[in-house]
Design an enzyme around this catalytic site. Structure first.
Site, PDB file in Angstrom:
ATOM      1  N   HIS A  17       0.839  -1.202   0.000  1.00  0.00           N
ATOM      2  CA  HIS A  17       0.000   0.000   0.000  1.00  0.00           C
ATOM      3  C   HIS A  17       0.882   1.264   0.000  1.00  0.00           C
ATOM      4  O   HIS A  17       0.599   2.228  -0.708  1.00  0.00           O
ATOM      5  CB  HIS A  17      -0.883   0.056   1.255  1.00  0.00           C
ATOM      6  CG  HIS A  17      -1.892  -1.040   1.372  1.00  0.00           C
ATOM      7  ND1 HIS A  17      -1.997  -1.829   2.491  1.00  0.00           N
ATOM      8  CD2 HIS A  17      -2.869  -1.471   0.522  1.00  0.00           C
ATOM      9  CE1 HIS A  17      -2.985  -2.700   2.336  1.00  0.00           C
ATOM     10  NE2 HIS A  17      -3.526  -2.509   1.142  1.00  0.00           N
ATOM     11  N   LYS A  41     -15.381  -8.533   4.073  1.00  0.00           N
ATOM     12  CA  LYS A  41     -14.259  -8.964   4.927  1.00  0.00           C
ATOM     13  C   LYS A  41     -14.527  -8.523   6.359  1.00  0.00           C
ATOM     14  O   LYS A  41     -14.940  -7.385   6.584  1.00  0.00           O
ATOM     15  CB  LYS A  41     -12.951  -8.276   4.496  1.00  0.00           C
ATOM     16  CG  LYS A  41     -12.424  -8.626   3.123  1.00  0.00           C
ATOM     17  CD  LYS A  41     -11.140  -7.823   2.900  1.00  0.00           C
ATOM     18  CE  LYS A  41     -10.583  -7.945   1.484  1.00  0.00           C
ATOM     19  NZ  LYS A  41      -9.575  -6.887   1.219  1.00  0.00           N
ATOM     20  N   ARG A  90      -2.141  -6.125  -8.240  1.00  0.00           N
ATOM     21  CA  ARG A  90      -0.974  -7.003  -8.065  1.00  0.00           C
ATOM     22  C   ARG A  90      -0.900  -8.070  -9.142  1.00  0.00           C
ATOM     23  O   ARG A  90       0.152  -8.404  -9.636  1.00  0.00           O
ATOM     24  CB  ARG A  90      -1.034  -7.698  -6.697  1.00  0.00           C
ATOM     25  CG  ARG A  90      -0.658  -6.815  -5.554  1.00  0.00           C
ATOM     26  CD  ARG A  90      -1.096  -7.414  -4.262  1.00  0.00           C
ATOM     27  NE  ARG A  90      -2.534  -7.658  -4.284  1.00  0.00           N
ATOM     28  CZ  ARG A  90      -3.258  -8.012  -3.248  1.00  0.00           C
ATOM     29  NH1 ARG A  90      -2.681  -8.206  -2.099  1.00  0.00           N
ATOM     30  NH2 ARG A  90      -4.554  -8.191  -3.351  1.00  0.00           N
ATOM     31  N   SER A 128      -2.529  -7.765   3.053  1.00  0.00           N
ATOM     32  CA  SER A 128      -2.820  -7.612   4.484  1.00  0.00           C
ATOM     33  C   SER A 128      -3.107  -8.983   5.089  1.00  0.00           C
ATOM     34  O   SER A 128      -2.739  -9.251   6.235  1.00  0.00           O
ATOM     35  CB  SER A 128      -4.038  -6.700   4.683  1.00  0.00           C
ATOM     36  OG  SER A 128      -3.757  -5.420   4.190  1.00  0.00           O
TER      37      SER A 128
HETATM   38  O1  PNS Z   1      -8.682  -2.982   0.353  1.00  0.00           O
HETATM   39  P1  PNS Z   1      -9.999  -3.528  -0.173  1.00  0.00           P
HETATM   40  O2  PNS Z   1     -10.668  -4.395   0.876  1.00  0.00           O
HETATM   41  O3  PNS Z   1      -9.854  -4.235  -1.490  1.00  0.00           O
HETATM   42  O4  PNS Z   1     -10.917  -2.249  -0.423  1.00  0.00           O
HETATM   43  C1  PNS Z   1     -12.249  -2.396  -0.846  1.00  0.00           C
HETATM   44  C2  PNS Z   1     -13.037  -1.107  -0.583  1.00  0.00           C
HETATM   45  C3  PNS Z   1     -13.011  -0.774   0.913  1.00  0.00           C
HETATM   46  C4  PNS Z   1     -12.428   0.034  -1.368  1.00  0.00           C
HETATM   47  C5  PNS Z   1     -14.510  -1.375  -1.044  1.00  0.00           C
HETATM   48  O5  PNS Z   1     -15.035  -2.440  -0.325  1.00  0.00           O
HETATM   49  C6  PNS Z   1     -15.392  -0.131  -0.885  1.00  0.00           C
HETATM   50  O6  PNS Z   1     -15.365   0.748  -1.721  1.00  0.00           O
HETATM   51  N1  PNS Z   1     -16.157  -0.085   0.230  1.00  0.00           N
HETATM   52  C7  PNS Z   1     -17.063   0.997   0.534  1.00  0.00           C
HETATM   53  C8  PNS Z   1     -18.524   0.595   0.203  1.00  0.00           C
HETATM   54  C9  PNS Z   1     -18.733   0.652  -1.306  1.00  0.00           C
HETATM   55  O7  PNS Z   1     -18.750   1.717  -1.889  1.00  0.00           O
HETATM   56  N2  PNS Z   1     -18.801  -0.537  -1.940  1.00  0.00           N
HETATM   57  C10 PNS Z   1     -18.870  -0.630  -3.387  1.00  0.00           C
HETATM   58  C11 PNS Z   1     -20.259  -0.666  -3.904  1.00  0.00           C
HETATM   59  S1  PNS Z   1     -21.168  -2.065  -3.350  1.00  0.00           S
END
Ligand code: PNS
Length: 162
Positions: A17, A41, A90, A128
């Site tokens: 990150h 998650k 990645r 992570s």
């Molecule tokens: O590091 P990650 O877990 O891949 O990040 C994913 C994240 C947090 C960016 C994604 O889950 C997110 O945007 N969450 C906020 C809620 C949302 O807008 N979800 C997408 C539409 S359902």
């Protein structure tokens, strides 16, 4: 002013990150690192801990800001008046999920675009989840996370009983 938003769950922030943060900060006027909830998650670290780790790792940087938000990413984008999301990729395995998210977000708000930055080669195996698995089993994580936060990660698993 070119503002980029780098969203993620950062549970916890890794050197992968940090690499994206450093490189993304170079191609914009302001980078907002947004700690969000990923409902698929269950996080190990609280939102406050994840935000604190990022702030510790980034330090005082004029063009990088760390924020947290518990709603939709598109709503966060509106609240900070930003239109561009940046995410790290990645491997091919990241692609399908990231494409779904990018399309979904643009469907909800036509003005929002997502840019992808390839990871540096030495971080392509890093996640992570891997860091948590190593720390849970007492293995070294110092090469994979910012130095200042490693003790907090070990401490969490010690408290949780491994
Ligand atoms: O590091 P990650 O877990 O891949 O990040 C994913 C994240 C947090 C960016 C994604 O889950 C997110 O945007 N969450 C906020 C809620 C949302 O807008 N979800 C997408 C539409 S359902």
């Amino acid at each position: 002013m070119r503002v980029l938003v780098y969203p993620g769950s950062f549970d916890p922030v890794t050197n992968g990150h940090m690499d994206i943060i450093e490189r993304a900060a170079k191609i914009c006027d302001k980078l907002i690192v947004a700690v969000l909830v990923n409902h698929s998650k269950a996080p190990v670290f609280t939102m406050e801990e994840r935000t604190m780790f990022l702030k510790m790792a980034i330090g005082d940087r004029e063009n990088i800001e760390v924020r947290s938000f518990s709603g939709l990413l598109v709503d966060f984008m509106k609240s900070v008046n930003a239109k561009t999301i940046i995410k790290g990729l990645r491997a091919v395995s990241d692609f399908e999920y990231e494409m779904q998210m990018a399309l979904l977000n643009r469907n909800m708000d036509q003005e929002i675009d997502t840019l992808f930055m390839m990871t540096s080669i030495n971080n392509c195996f890093l996640s992570s989840s891997v860091v948590k698995e190593l720390a849970r089993n007492g293995a070294r994580i110092e090469d994979y996370v910012p130095h200042a936060i490693a003790p907090y990660i070990y401490e969490k698993f010690k408290k949780a009983g491994g």
